[in-house]
Design a protein around this motif. Structure first.
Motif, short mmCIF file in Angstrom:
data_model
loop_
_atom_site.label_atom_id
_atom_site.label_comp_id
_atom_site.label_asym_id
_atom_site.label_seq_id
_atom_site.Cartn_x
_atom_site.Cartn_y
_atom_site.Cartn_z
N MET A 1 -18.53 -13.20 -5.44
CA MET A 1 -18.54 -11.87 -6.06
C MET A 1 -17.55 -10.96 -5.36
SD MET A 1 -21.78 -9.29 -6.54
CE MET A 1 -21.56 -7.69 -7.33
N ILE A 2 -16.74 -10.26 -6.14
CA ILE A 2 -15.74 -9.37 -5.57
C ILE A 2 -16.41 -8.20 -4.85
CG2 ILE A 2 -15.57 -8.10 -7.76
CD1 ILE A 2 -12.69 -7.47 -7.07
N LYS A 3 -15.89 -7.89 -3.67
CA LYS A 3 -16.43 -6.77 -2.90
C LYS A 3 -15.88 -5.45 -3.43
CE LYS A 3 -17.13 -9.41 1.35
NZ LYS A 3 -16.82 -9.54 2.78
N GLN A 4 -16.74 -4.46 -3.53
CA GLN A 4 -16.33 -3.15 -4.02
C GLN A 4 -15.60 -2.37 -2.93
OE1 GLN A 4 -20.20 -1.66 -5.50
NE2 GLN A 4 -19.31 -1.79 -7.53
N VAL A 5 -14.73 -1.49 -3.37
CA VAL A 5 -13.97 -0.64 -2.44
C VAL A 5 -14.74 0.65 -2.24
CG1 VAL A 5 -11.75 0.46 -1.98
CG2 VAL A 5 -11.84 -1.65 -3.34
N LYS A 6 -15.34 0.80 -1.07
CA LYS A 6 -16.19 1.95 -0.80
C LYS A 6 -15.80 2.70 0.48
CE LYS A 6 -18.86 1.53 -4.37
NZ LYS A 6 -18.89 2.58 -5.44
N LYS A 7 -14.76 2.23 1.17
CA LYS A 7 -14.38 2.85 2.44
C LYS A 7 -12.93 3.32 2.41
CE LYS A 7 -17.70 0.27 5.25
NZ LYS A 7 -17.89 -0.68 6.38
N ALA A 8 -12.69 4.42 3.12
CA ALA A 8 -11.34 4.98 3.19
C ALA A 8 -11.02 5.38 4.62
CB ALA A 8 -11.20 6.19 2.28
N ILE A 9 -9.76 5.20 4.99
CA ILE A 9 -9.26 5.70 6.27
C ILE A 9 -8.24 6.80 5.97
CG2 ILE A 9 -7.91 5.14 8.33
CD1 ILE A 9 -9.01 2.32 8.21
N ILE A 10 -8.42 7.96 6.61
CA ILE A 10 -7.48 9.07 6.46
C ILE A 10 -6.86 9.34 7.83
CG2 ILE A 10 -7.17 11.49 5.82
CD1 ILE A 10 -9.61 11.26 4.03
N PRO A 11 -5.62 8.91 8.06
CA PRO A 11 -4.96 9.21 9.33
C PRO A 11 -4.60 10.69 9.41
CG PRO A 11 -3.98 7.30 8.23
CD PRO A 11 -4.82 8.01 7.23
N ALA A 12 -5.03 11.34 10.50
CA ALA A 12 -4.76 12.78 10.67
C ALA A 12 -4.48 13.06 12.13
CB ALA A 12 -5.95 13.60 10.16
N ALA A 13 -3.71 12.19 12.77
CA ALA A 13 -3.47 12.32 14.21
C ALA A 13 -2.05 12.77 14.53
CB ALA A 13 -3.76 11.00 14.91
N GLY A 14 -1.23 13.05 13.50
CA GLY A 14 0.15 13.44 13.73
C GLY A 14 0.26 14.76 14.48
N LEU A 15 1.41 14.97 15.10
CA LEU A 15 1.62 16.18 15.90
C LEU A 15 2.00 17.39 15.06
CD1 LEU A 15 3.57 14.59 18.90
CD2 LEU A 15 1.14 15.20 18.78
N GLY A 16 2.40 17.18 13.81
CA GLY A 16 2.73 18.31 12.93
C GLY A 16 3.94 19.09 13.39
N THR A 17 4.94 18.39 13.94
CA THR A 17 6.09 19.08 14.52
C THR A 17 6.91 19.87 13.50
OG1 THR A 17 7.35 17.01 14.32
CG2 THR A 17 6.32 17.47 16.44
N ARG A 18 6.85 19.47 12.24
CA ARG A 18 7.63 20.18 11.22
C ARG A 18 7.05 21.55 10.90
NH1 ARG A 18 8.49 15.49 6.77
NH2 ARG A 18 6.45 14.86 7.59
N PHE A 19 5.85 21.84 11.41
CA PHE A 19 5.23 23.14 11.15
C PHE A 19 5.03 23.96 12.43
CE2 PHE A 19 4.21 20.82 7.32
CZ PHE A 19 4.32 21.78 6.32
N GLY A 59 -6.48 13.41 16.45
CA GLY A 59 -5.79 13.43 17.74
C GLY A 59 -6.09 14.73 18.45
N LYS A 60 -5.26 15.07 19.39
CA LYS A 60 -5.45 16.31 20.14
C LYS A 60 -5.32 17.52 19.21
CE LYS A 60 -3.80 14.41 24.52
NZ LYS A 60 -2.78 14.48 25.60
N ALA A 61 -6.08 18.57 19.51
CA ALA A 61 -6.05 19.83 18.75
C ALA A 61 -6.50 19.63 17.30
CB ALA A 61 -4.66 20.46 18.77
N LYS A 62 -7.33 18.61 17.05
CA LYS A 62 -7.79 18.33 15.70
C LYS A 62 -9.28 18.60 15.51
CE LYS A 62 -3.78 16.40 14.42
NZ LYS A 62 -2.99 16.67 13.23
N ARG A 63 -9.93 19.21 16.50
CA ARG A 63 -11.38 19.43 16.42
C ARG A 63 -11.76 20.27 15.20
NH1 ARG A 63 -15.99 19.17 19.68
NH2 ARG A 63 -17.71 19.59 18.25
#
Length: 293
Positions: A1-19, A59-63
């Motif tokens: 039986m095919i497994k359903q897609v129920k999980k997601a990863i959202i990377p949000a650890a970048g330094l945001g240097t362009r801003f 990452g840092k400063a992401k609280r």
């Protein structure tokens, strides 16, 4: 039986240097589009696509990201006492979600960030959603990828045509053939090729549906472009042992990863916002007249 897609990863650890300097002590993902942080758009797309568990790599400063999706009892009590029911409803909309958080100690690349989710994902297919791309369509793009998986049982990457001179900004696919409407088999995935060497104008745009075998590849992945672990390189290796498809997105993409794209998206969203759209439209028209003088 095919497994359903129920999980997601959202990377949000970048330094945001362009801003910088705004992101010196503030998470880039918390920059608001009018009144909603960019990361909330991503989480809402995931939920609307049927995702049940979300891991946000911080990452840092992401609280502030964690605090945003947590309860704020003092604020809620204040709004309730003052009868501000609509604002209270907005506050509640960011709570009660099944969110998990993990910190990336140092920025080693998107591939490394995704690899941190191995234990979270387990032996299941999952999606990766990047915060720089906001997608709008009748069916959420993440749901489109899930629909493809239900028929192909294979990894599928979202792509979109970009101007040829901009290929060096993206991972680019070398398409093999069109296997169904908007779905390509792929010869190779190339990370940020110069225009002269780009195999196509179809660029990876920040939504990935991956099978768990990608983690075995990432565990042995060597640094690529920029000295970082590149997810595109890992996907290209995965494609050598199991099919990886590319789904062409035909909806609207807003790139909030740079200043111009961020301001453009803010204006576009503002023109749909019930509270400010009329005044904003009048202001833009008047500003256009002033600039034409």
């Amino acid at each position: 039986m095919i497994k359903q897609v129920k999980k997601a990863i959202i990377p949000a650890a970048g330094l945001g240097t362009r801003f910088l300097p705004a992101t010196k002590a503030m998470a880039k993902e918390m920059l608001p589009i009018v009144d909603k942080p960019t990361i909330q758009f991503i989480v809402e797309e995931a939920i609307n696509s049927g995702i049940e568990d979300i891991l946000i790599i911080t990452g840092k400063a992401k609280r502030a990201i964690e605090d945003h999706f947590d309860a704020n009892l003092e604020l809620e009590m204040n709004l309730k006492e003052k009868g501000k029911d609509e604002l209270l409803k907005l506050v509640h909309s960011t709570e009660g979600l099944n969110l998990h958080f993990m910190r990336q100690s140092s920025p080693k690349g998107l591939g490394h960030a995704v690899s941190l989710g191995k234990a979270f994902v387990g032996n299941e297919p999952f999606v990766v959603m990047l915060g720089d791309d906001l997608m709008t369509d009748e069916i959420p793009l993440t749901k489109q990828l899930i629909n493809n998986y239900e028929s192909t049982h294979a990894s599928t990457i979202a792509v979109m045509k970009v101007p040829h001179e901009e290929t060096s900004k993206y991972g680019i696919i070398d398409p093999d053939k069109l296997v169904s409407d908007g779905l390509y088999s792929v010869k190779n995935f190339v990370e940020k090729p110069i225009p002269e060497e780009a195999p196509s104008d179809l660029a990876i745009i920040g939504r990935y549906l991956l099978t768990p075998e990608i983690f075995d590849v990432l565990d042995n992945q060597k640094p690529g472009a920029g000295g970082e672990i590149q997810l595109t390189d890992a996907i290209d290796i995965l494609n050598k042992t199991q099919r990886v498809f590319a789904h062409e997105f035909m909806g609207h993409r807003s790139d909030v990863g740079d200043k111009y794209g961020y301001l453009k998206t803010s204006i576009e969203y503002g023109l749909t916002h019930a509270e400010i759209k009329d005044n904003l439209k009048e202001y833009i028209i008047e500003l256009g007249r002033e600039l034409d003088k």
